[in-house]
Design an enzyme around this catalytic site. Structure first.
Site, PDB file in Angstrom:
ATOM      1  N   GLU A 203      46.311 -10.389  33.404  1.00 18.96           N
ATOM      2  CA  GLU A 203      46.011 -11.791  33.054  1.00 18.96           C
ATOM      3  C   GLU A 203      44.669 -12.211  33.637  1.00 18.96           C
ATOM      4  O   GLU A 203      43.900 -12.938  32.987  1.00 18.96           O
ATOM      5  CB  GLU A 203      47.130 -12.706  33.549  1.00 18.96           C
ATOM      6  CG  GLU A 203      47.074 -14.097  32.975  1.00 18.96           C
ATOM      7  CD  GLU A 203      47.316 -14.148  31.473  1.00 18.96           C
ATOM      8  OE1 GLU A 203      46.464 -14.724  30.772  1.00 18.96           O
ATOM      9  OE2 GLU A 203      48.344 -13.627  31.008  1.00 18.96           O
TER      10      GLU A 203
ATOM     11  N   LYS B  46      38.730 -10.757  22.324  1.00 16.95           N
ATOM     12  CA  LYS B  46      39.670 -11.608  23.063  1.00 16.95           C
ATOM     13  C   LYS B  46      41.111 -11.302  22.662  1.00 16.95           C
ATOM     14  O   LYS B  46      42.015 -11.287  23.510  1.00 16.95           O
ATOM     15  CB  LYS B  46      39.333 -13.079  22.839  1.00 16.95           C
ATOM     16  CG  LYS B  46      38.028 -13.490  23.521  1.00 16.95           C
ATOM     17  CD  LYS B  46      37.494 -14.830  23.044  1.00 16.95           C
ATOM     18  CE  LYS B  46      38.289 -15.975  23.555  1.00 16.95           C
ATOM     19  NZ  LYS B  46      37.653 -17.279  23.238  1.00 16.95           N
ATOM     20  N   ASP B  47      41.322 -11.031  21.373  1.00 14.20           N
ATOM     21  CA  ASP B  47      42.665 -10.657  20.917  1.00 14.20           C
ATOM     22  C   ASP B  47      43.112  -9.339  21.533  1.00 14.20           C
ATOM     23  O   ASP B  47      44.286  -9.181  21.897  1.00 14.20           O
ATOM     24  CB  ASP B  47      42.701 -10.553  19.388  1.00 14.20           C
ATOM     25  CG  ASP B  47      42.566 -11.900  18.694  1.00 14.20           C
ATOM     26  OD1 ASP B  47      42.698 -12.942  19.380  1.00 14.20           O
ATOM     27  OD2 ASP B  47      42.328 -11.897  17.471  1.00 14.20           O
TER      28      ASP B  47
ATOM     29  N   GLU C  62      37.672 -13.724  28.548  1.00 17.68           N
ATOM     30  CA  GLU C  62      37.603 -14.923  27.711  1.00 17.68           C
ATOM     31  C   GLU C  62      36.535 -15.895  28.210  1.00 17.68           C
ATOM     32  O   GLU C  62      35.769 -16.448  27.406  1.00 17.68           O
ATOM     33  CB  GLU C  62      38.962 -15.621  27.678  1.00 17.68           C
ATOM     34  CG  GLU C  62      39.983 -14.901  26.835  1.00 17.68           C
ATOM     35  CD  GLU C  62      41.309 -15.639  26.760  1.00 17.68           C
ATOM     36  OE1 GLU C  62      41.497 -16.646  27.485  1.00 17.68           O
ATOM     37  OE2 GLU C  62      42.159 -15.203  25.971  1.00 17.68           O
TER      38      GLU C  62
ATOM     39  N   GLU D 107      30.400 -20.672  20.138  1.00 16.30           N
ATOM     40  CA  GLU D 107      30.941 -20.850  18.797  1.00 16.30           C
ATOM     41  C   GLU D 107      31.749 -19.621  18.406  1.00 16.30           C
ATOM     42  O   GLU D 107      31.583 -18.541  18.958  1.00 16.30           O
ATOM     43  CB  GLU D 107      29.832 -21.145  17.771  1.00 16.30           C
ATOM     44  CG  GLU D 107      28.758 -20.099  17.656  1.00 16.30           C
ATOM     45  CD  GLU D 107      27.656 -20.222  18.705  1.00 16.30           C
ATOM     46  OE1 GLU D 107      26.841 -19.300  18.748  1.00 16.30           O
ATOM     47  OE2 GLU D 107      27.632 -21.180  19.485  1.00 16.30           O
ATOM     48  N   HIS D 108      32.635 -19.806  17.430  1.00 16.90           N
ATOM     49  CA  HIS D 108      33.515 -18.716  17.013  1.00 16.90           C
ATOM     50  C   HIS D 108      32.706 -17.580  16.382  1.00 16.90           C
ATOM     51  O   HIS D 108      31.803 -17.812  15.583  1.00 16.90           O
ATOM     52  CB  HIS D 108      34.561 -19.217  16.012  1.00 16.90           C
ATOM     53  CG  HIS D 108      35.455 -18.121  15.525  1.00 16.90           C
ATOM     54  ND1 HIS D 108      36.441 -17.579  16.315  1.00 16.90           N
ATOM     55  CD2 HIS D 108      35.488 -17.458  14.353  1.00 16.90           C
ATOM     56  CE1 HIS D 108      37.052 -16.627  15.634  1.00 16.90           C
ATOM     57  NE2 HIS D 108      36.491 -16.537  14.427  1.00 16.90           N
ATOM     58  N   HIS D 109      33.059 -16.367  16.778  1.00 17.14           N
ATOM     59  CA  HIS D 109      32.464 -15.172  16.175  1.00 17.14           C
ATOM     60  C   HIS D 109      33.582 -14.158  15.996  1.00 17.14           C
ATOM     61  O   HIS D 109      34.365 -13.926  16.930  1.00 17.14           O
ATOM     62  CB  HIS D 109      31.365 -14.612  17.078  1.00 17.14           C
ATOM     63  CG  HIS D 109      30.596 -13.507  16.435  1.00 17.14           C
ATOM     64  ND1 HIS D 109      31.045 -12.226  16.373  1.00 17.14           N
ATOM     65  CD2 HIS D 109      29.391 -13.529  15.800  1.00 17.14           C
ATOM     66  CE1 HIS D 109      30.171 -11.481  15.735  1.00 17.14           C
ATOM     67  NE2 HIS D 109      29.150 -12.251  15.377  1.00 17.14           N
TER      68      HIS D 109
END
Length: 119
Positions: free
Chosen positions: A65, A90-91, A72, A81-83
């Site tokens: 964790e 991260k997944d 993260e 921003e999302h990439h």
């Protein structure tokens, strides 16, 4: 880079644990379960090797964790921003935590089965 003393390094590590504690609900839940584990083990009284395995798995969950949180935070800082590639990384880190948690749960179940089979 300045040379750090051992105590300074330990302080930095504890600051990371503290920051994760403050910001990550799952870490607080996992830490609570890890803190309760010795009580459960004392009550069940499994063989020492199973006690050690359960405790090691609990620490691995917390470490996973912490690694996930570090990745993260770094990813979010470098690319707010999302990439898609960062999302996939991260997944993957979250998947690693999930696998360690599943392994810890399996060890816990098998320890319980072993204890109950001996009674």
């Amino acid at each position: 880079m300045t040379k750090r003393t051992f105590l300074q390094s330990v302080g930095d590590a504890l600051a990371g644990v503290s920051a994760t504690w403050r910001t990550q609900r799952n870490f607080r839940i996992q830490a609570g379960l890890a803190a309760a584990l010795p009580v459960g083990l004392a009550w069940l009284r499994p063989p020492l090797v199973l006690c050690v395995l359960c405790l090691v798995m609990a620490m691995l969950v917390l470490a996973a964790e912490l690694f996930n949180t570090a990745l993260e935070r770094l990813a979010d800082h470098l690319h707010p921003e999302h990439h898609p590639a960062i999302g996939a990384a991260k997944d993957c880190a979250a998947g690693a935590v999930l696998l360690v948690c599943a392994g810890a749960g399996l060890v816990g179940i098998l320890t319980l089965v072993a204890v109950l089979a001996d009674r």
